[in-house]
Motif scaffolding. Structure first.
Motif, PDB file in Angstrom:
ATOM      1  N   GLY A  84       0.807  -1.207   0.000  1.00 34.86           N
ATOM      2  CA  GLY A  84       0.000   0.000   0.000  1.00 34.86           C
ATOM      3  C   GLY A  84       0.845   1.263   0.000  1.00 34.86           C
ATOM      4  O   GLY A  84       0.529   2.246  -0.679  1.00 34.86           O
ATOM      5  N   ALA A  85       1.929   1.250   0.760  1.00 33.93           N
ATOM      6  CA  ALA A  85       2.820   2.405   0.821  1.00 33.93           C
ATOM      7  C   ALA A  85       3.486   2.651  -0.531  1.00 33.93           C
ATOM      8  O   ALA A  85       3.615   3.797  -0.983  1.00 33.93           O
ATOM      9  CB  ALA A  85       3.868   2.191   1.908  1.00 33.93           C
ATOM     10  N   ALA A  86       3.908   1.572  -1.187  1.00 31.91           N
ATOM     11  CA  ALA A  86       4.517   1.715  -2.510  1.00 31.91           C
ATOM     12  C   ALA A  86       3.521   2.298  -3.508  1.00 31.91           C
ATOM     13  O   ALA A  86       3.890   3.092  -4.382  1.00 31.91           O
ATOM     14  CB  ALA A  86       5.032   0.360  -2.993  1.00 31.91           C
ATOM     15  N   ILE A  88       1.349   4.553  -3.096  1.00 28.62           N
ATOM     16  CA  ILE A  88       1.157   6.004  -2.976  1.00 28.62           C
ATOM     17  C   ILE A  88       2.494   6.744  -3.045  1.00 28.62           C
ATOM     18  O   ILE A  88       2.571   7.931  -2.726  1.00 28.62           O
ATOM     19  CB  ILE A  88       0.399   6.379  -1.680  1.00 28.62           C
ATOM     20  CG1 ILE A  88       1.149   5.898  -0.435  1.00 28.62           C
ATOM     21  CG2 ILE A  88      -1.016   5.805  -1.721  1.00 28.62           C
ATOM     22  CD1 ILE A  88       0.525   6.391   0.867  1.00 28.62           C
ATOM     23  N   GLY A  89       3.544   6.022  -3.437  1.00 29.94           N
ATOM     24  CA  GLY A  89       4.838   6.658  -3.603  1.00 29.94           C
ATOM     25  C   GLY A  89       5.545   7.003  -2.307  1.00 29.94           C
ATOM     26  O   GLY A  89       6.363   7.940  -2.271  1.00 29.94           O
ATOM     27  N   ALA A  90       5.259   6.254  -1.243  1.00 31.71           N
ATOM     28  CA  ALA A  90       5.873   6.546   0.051  1.00 31.71           C
ATOM     29  C   ALA A  90       7.377   6.320   0.016  1.00 31.71           C
ATOM     30  O   ALA A  90       7.873   5.422  -0.672  1.00 31.71           O
ATOM     31  CB  ALA A  90       5.246   5.677   1.141  1.00 31.71           C
ATOM     32  N   LYS A  91       8.087   7.122   0.774  1.00 28.64           N
ATOM     33  CA  LYS A  91       9.534   7.007   0.860  1.00 28.64           C
ATOM     34  C   LYS A  91       9.969   5.983   1.899  1.00 28.64           C
ATOM     35  O   LYS A  91      11.153   5.628   1.946  1.00 28.64           O
ATOM     36  CB  LYS A  91      10.146   8.366   1.183  1.00 28.64           C
ATOM     37  CG  LYS A  91      10.030   9.357   0.033  1.00 28.64           C
ATOM     38  CD  LYS A  91      10.769  10.634   0.329  1.00 28.64           C
ATOM     39  CE  LYS A  91      10.801  11.541  -0.897  1.00 28.64           C
ATOM     40  NZ  LYS A  91      11.567  10.959  -2.017  1.00 28.64           N
ATOM     41  N   GLY A  92       9.036   5.511   2.718  1.00 29.19           N
ATOM     42  CA  GLY A  92       9.380   4.501   3.694  1.00 29.19           C
ATOM     43  C   GLY A  92       8.170   4.029   4.469  1.00 29.19           C
ATOM     44  O   GLY A  92       7.151   4.733   4.555  1.00 29.19           O
ATOM     45  N   LEU A  93       8.270   2.820   4.999  1.00 32.11           N
ATOM     46  CA  LEU A  93       7.269   2.230   5.885  1.00 32.11           C
ATOM     47  C   LEU A  93       7.923   2.027   7.237  1.00 32.11           C
ATOM     48  O   LEU A  93       8.886   1.260   7.344  1.00 32.11           O
ATOM     49  CB  LEU A  93       6.765   0.899   5.325  1.00 32.11           C
ATOM     50  CG  LEU A  93       5.837   0.097   6.246  1.00 32.11           C
ATOM     51  CD1 LEU A  93       4.496   0.817   6.417  1.00 32.11           C
ATOM     52  CD2 LEU A  93       5.610  -1.318   5.688  1.00 32.11           C
ATOM     53  N   VAL A 128       9.139  -0.987  -0.925  1.00 33.53           N
ATOM     54  CA  VAL A 128       9.342   0.320  -0.309  1.00 33.53           C
ATOM     55  C   VAL A 128      10.325   0.104   0.840  1.00 33.53           C
ATOM     56  O   VAL A 128      10.334  -0.980   1.452  1.00 33.53           O
ATOM     57  CB  VAL A 128       8.001   0.900   0.197  1.00 33.53           C
ATOM     58  CG1 VAL A 128       7.424   0.082   1.335  1.00 33.53           C
ATOM     59  CG2 VAL A 128       8.133   2.360   0.604  1.00 33.53           C
ATOM     60  N   PRO A 129      11.192   1.068   1.147  1.00 33.42           N
ATOM     61  CA  PRO A 129      12.110   0.876   2.269  1.00 33.42           C
ATOM     62  C   PRO A 129      11.358   0.650   3.583  1.00 33.42           C
ATOM     63  O   PRO A 129      10.405   1.377   3.898  1.00 33.42           O
ATOM     64  CB  PRO A 129      12.895   2.195   2.307  1.00 33.42           C
ATOM     65  CG  PRO A 129      12.841   2.702   0.907  1.00 33.42           C
ATOM     66  CD  PRO A 129      11.474   2.316   0.406  1.00 33.42           C
ATOM     67  N   VAL A 130      11.773  -0.355   4.325  1.00 31.04           N
ATOM     68  CA  VAL A 130      11.218  -0.627   5.651  1.00 31.04           C
ATOM     69  C   VAL A 130      12.174  -0.043   6.681  1.00 31.04           C
ATOM     70  O   VAL A 130      13.362  -0.383   6.705  1.00 31.04           O
ATOM     71  CB  VAL A 130      11.021  -2.133   5.880  1.00 31.04           C
ATOM     72  CG1 VAL A 130      10.628  -2.411   7.325  1.00 31.04           C
ATOM     73  CG2 VAL A 130       9.958  -2.667   4.929  1.00 31.04           C
TER      74      VAL A 130
END
Length: 261
Positions: A84-86, A88-93, A128-130
């Motif tokens: 889900g984070a990926a 929306i273009g999130a920079k990290g989870l 996405v980076p964890v």
């Protein structure tokens, strides 16, 4: 340095504007629940925004535990939130370091973390980076103190995992903030995000209660010094809504030497 806040997920970009924030962090679903996130209608807007986006995994996630009824759903939920984070273009989870039960061997918790990253790799990766976050309490925690964090990084470091440093958690967890950045980087080699929070409680209290940056039991100048030394993006998770967090963002910009946009 990008500075932002943890906000309500309904309209993160409006929340960013109300705080003059460069970044937002939010949950994709109930932080105390086990439901996988649904696709967001504003995904395109979030991906295209100049505001940086971070996602926080639900608090219930504990991939370290020896209780398989929690561990197995946790790693599936973590992977779902990463997807889900990926999207929306999130920079990290960001995800808390977790813990084992009283009487259990902490080494099992570290190995369960390793298995979590192996599980994700077998299922296409997190995407996405964890960023594993240090925590404030618990004698059986995997990321409260730096000696435990070193053992955790020995287990998962090969997976290029990131680190989120929470200043309140460090203080309440019993780690002195003076020279903390150097000591963390000696373990992890990196700090990807700062959760800039003062603490309502005393050093080594084990209590996770955030306060605004100019309040609390931590010298605000020490908080600024930690943030400056880390040189990482900043998220405030402080009380007071747009007014309180906006004041904290302005405080950091003033003391760190200007705006960040």
């Amino acid at each position: 340095m990008r500075i932002g806040a943890h906000v309500d997920p309904a309209d993160p970009l409006a929340e960013a504007a109300s705080r003059a924030a460069d970044a937002v962090q939010f949950f994709l679903s109930d932080p105390q629940g086990w439901k996988a996130p649904n696709p967001r209608e504003d995904a395109d807007r979030l991906r295209a925004a100049e505001v940086d986006v971070y996602v926080h995994a639900p608090y219930v996630v504990n991939v370290a535990t020896t209780n398989n009824r929690i561990r197995i759903p946790s790693r599936k939920l973590l992977l779902g939130h990463a997807t889900g984070a990926a999207g929306i273009g999130a920079k990290g989870l960001i995800v808390h370091g977790g813990h084992v039960n009283a009487g259990d061997d902490l080494a099992t918790g570290f190995d369960n973390w390793r298995k979590t990253f192996a599980y994700a790799a077998e299922n296409g990766g997190f995407g996405v980076p964890v960023l594993i976050e240090n925590t404030a309490g618990g004698d059986n925690a995997c990321a409260r103190r730096l000696d435990a964090l070193a053992r955790l990084w020995d287990a998962v470091g090969e997976y290029d995992v990131g680190f989120c440093l929470d200043t309140c958690h460090a203080h309440a967890g019993g780690e002195e903030l003076l020279d903390l950045v150097d000591r963390v980087k000696a373990v992890t080699g990196r700090i990807d995000l700062i959760h800039a929070n003062n603490s309502k409680d005393a050093f080594n209290s084990g209590r996770d209660r955030h306060d605004n940056l100019a309040g609390g039991t931590i010298d605000p100048e020490l908080l600024v010094a930690v943030i400056r030394a880390a040189g990482a993006p900043v998220i405030v998770e402080t009380p007071g809504g747009a007014d309180g967090q906006g004041a904290d963002i302005a405080f950091l910009r003033e003391h760190l030497g200007g705006t960040t946009a």
